[in-house]
Design an enzyme around this catalytic site. Sequence first.
Site, PDB file in Angstrom:
ATOM      1  CG  ASP A   1       8.500  -6.510   3.769  1.00 26.53           C
ATOM      2  OD1 ASP A   1       9.205  -5.485   3.819  1.00 26.53           O
ATOM      3  OD2 ASP A   1       7.931  -6.891   2.733  1.00 26.53           O
TER       4      ASP A   1
ATOM      5  CE  LYS B   1       4.481  -6.161   2.115  1.00 27.25           C
ATOM      6  NZ  LYS B   1       4.951  -5.611   0.806  1.00 27.25           N
TER       7      LYS B   1
END
EC number: 2.7.1.148
Length: 289
Positions: free
Chosen positions: A137, A11
């Site tokens: 996350d 990401k």
Amino acid sequence: MATIRWPAPAKLNLFLNVNGRRPDGYHELQTLFIFLDHGDWLEFEPLPDTDQLTLSPAIPGVPDEQNLIIRAARLLQARLPSPQGAHIRLEKLLPMGGGIGGGSSDAATTLVALNHLWQAGLGEDELAELGVQLGADVPVFVRGRAAFAEGVGERLQPVELPGAWYLVLKPDCHVATAAVFQDPDLPRATPKMAFHNLLEGEWKNDCELLVKKRYPEVANALGWLLEYAPSRMTGTGACVFAQFEDEKAAREVLAKVPKRWDGFVAKGENISPLFVTLQQISDWDIAKR
């Protein structure tokens, strides 16, 4: 049946604003996540009637009790009515301490894949609740959609971002997230803004100046990349990235990267490759019935 390779994608934080520190020590953030079509790969061999978990190859310097893959599997095992184990194989392509979600993504893929293979039956919300126990996350990887995140990263608003290509560089250093957020020099007072205002403003990373100061190699890589395109650091580093309109332009710059840095080119994805894989497997299962 052929072994399924489950992706654990990288990401990027396209921006990261630190809005303050909470009484519990965690930080209030506003950030924008997008996935990349590049990452680790995992394979899972279910082991019925046992709670044994094995991981190969082992990650040097990371014992099982600290490994997010094993910890994720243990959390899911605790929700099962009967023992289930697995042998897990990991192809590690993402760097540790890079700010691109390597460990968190591995944990999320483990939760999603074993939930399917063990037929645990947990929904997305339940998997995300397990994930947040492993890291802030992890839920965004579990949910599998590009997102605007607030709070400590647990409040997610799915977004649709324009297509783009990214060149990511990994300086030769490891940045510890906890050390960055504990540093007294970290800016912690960026005002909260509505998402549409953030989209129209200048995107930045509040951790970047501090990390460049503490880790000169990050500053060097970012300075080099800025010669070719607007560039920023992702997460708490150490990785830095530049955005390009097409793959060709990104690869032309990649070819010029000094040998002391690792780098890769990847396409930004609004839907995680993990989510795509899960949907394909679900479709296959339906077709076989």
